[in-house]
Design a protein around this motif. Sequence first.
Motif, PDB file in Angstrom:
ATOM      1  N   GLN A   1       0.812  -1.224   0.000  1.00 44.46           N
ATOM      2  CA  GLN A   1       0.000   0.000   0.000  1.00 44.46           C
ATOM      3  C   GLN A   1       0.844   1.271   0.000  1.00 44.46           C
ATOM      4  O   GLN A   1       0.316   2.361  -0.211  1.00 44.46           O
ATOM      5  CB  GLN A   1      -0.941   0.007   1.210  1.00 44.46           C
TER       6      GLN A   1
ATOM      7  N   CYS B   1     -10.547  -0.053   3.581  1.00 43.95           N
ATOM      8  CA  CYS B   1      -9.135  -0.189   3.224  1.00 43.95           C
ATOM      9  C   CYS B   1      -8.577   1.193   2.893  1.00 43.95           C
ATOM     10  O   CYS B   1      -9.228   1.972   2.197  1.00 43.95           O
ATOM     11  CB  CYS B   1      -9.012  -1.118   2.024  1.00 43.95           C
ATOM     12  N   LEU B   2      -7.360   1.480   3.370  1.00 46.72           N
ATOM     13  CA  LEU B   2      -6.765   2.800   3.110  1.00 46.72           C
ATOM     14  C   LEU B   2      -6.444   3.000   1.628  1.00 46.72           C
ATOM     15  O   LEU B   2      -6.241   4.128   1.200  1.00 46.72           O
ATOM     16  CB  LEU B   2      -5.506   2.992   3.959  1.00 46.72           C
TER      17      LEU B   2
ATOM     18  N   HIS C   1      -3.191  -8.391   1.285  1.00 43.76           N
ATOM     19  CA  HIS C   1      -2.492  -7.361   0.498  1.00 43.76           C
ATOM     20  C   HIS C   1      -1.159  -7.881  -0.041  1.00 43.76           C
ATOM     21  O   HIS C   1      -0.795  -7.613  -1.183  1.00 43.76           O
ATOM     22  CB  HIS C   1      -2.203  -6.131   1.363  1.00 43.76           C
TER      23      HIS C   1
ATOM     24  N   HIS D   1      -6.658  -9.395   6.526  1.00 49.63           N
ATOM     25  CA  HIS D   1      -6.812  -8.331   5.520  1.00 49.63           C
ATOM     26  C   HIS D   1      -5.428  -7.878   5.020  1.00 49.63           C
ATOM     27  O   HIS D   1      -5.210  -7.765   3.816  1.00 49.63           O
ATOM     28  CB  HIS D   1      -7.592  -7.159   6.144  1.00 49.63           C
TER      29      HIS D   1
HETATM   30 ZN    ZN Z   1      -6.351  -2.707   3.008  1.00 41.59          ZN
END
Ligand code: ZN
Length: 193
Positions: free
Chosen positions: A48, A90-91, A136, A132
Amino acid sequence: MKIIHYPHPTLRYKSKPVTRVNQELKEIVREMFQLMYQARGIGLAANQVDLPLQLFVLNISGNPEEGEERVFINPVISAPKGQAEAEEGCLSLPEVEGTVLRPEKIHVSAFDLSGTEIDETVDGLLARAIQHEFDHLNGVLFIDRISESVKRNIDGQLYEFENHFNALVKSGEIPSVDANNKRLAEIEAKFCS
Ligand code: ZN
């Protein structure tokens, strides 16, 4: 360093195991916590922030003054038990939410930043957050795990993210997939070989 949004290709990249924990990696982790708190999240995976590393950070309190800051390097999940349904966000997909069905209880093994082995059975929010973030690292997003009917509710939001992303690629603000892969390979050479 900044948080990248869907559908950036690094979010679909399979991260590589980390073999070198040096000062630079420790600074990356520190910055990941800062970005996570700023964005009001409880977890953040390396993908991310555009890094191809098997690493994620968590503080399920979401508050730098509370809870525990956890770092999971090269995590492995096993022994899933039970099922639980809960809303996730989610960011990398701000303001998108959907109900996700996941195992209620899991076992996780990993290393922390000091090289100490993590070997725990967890449940509740911690188990959900770990799953979660682990997803990713394999290029999986929570929107891949929601039902078709929920998906229909958020299709419009996803379309907007895709449009915005395409405009950034066009303007050259986001590199081509080839250029991105080259950059990810350079980072892997630094921390994963
Ligand atoms: Zn996420």
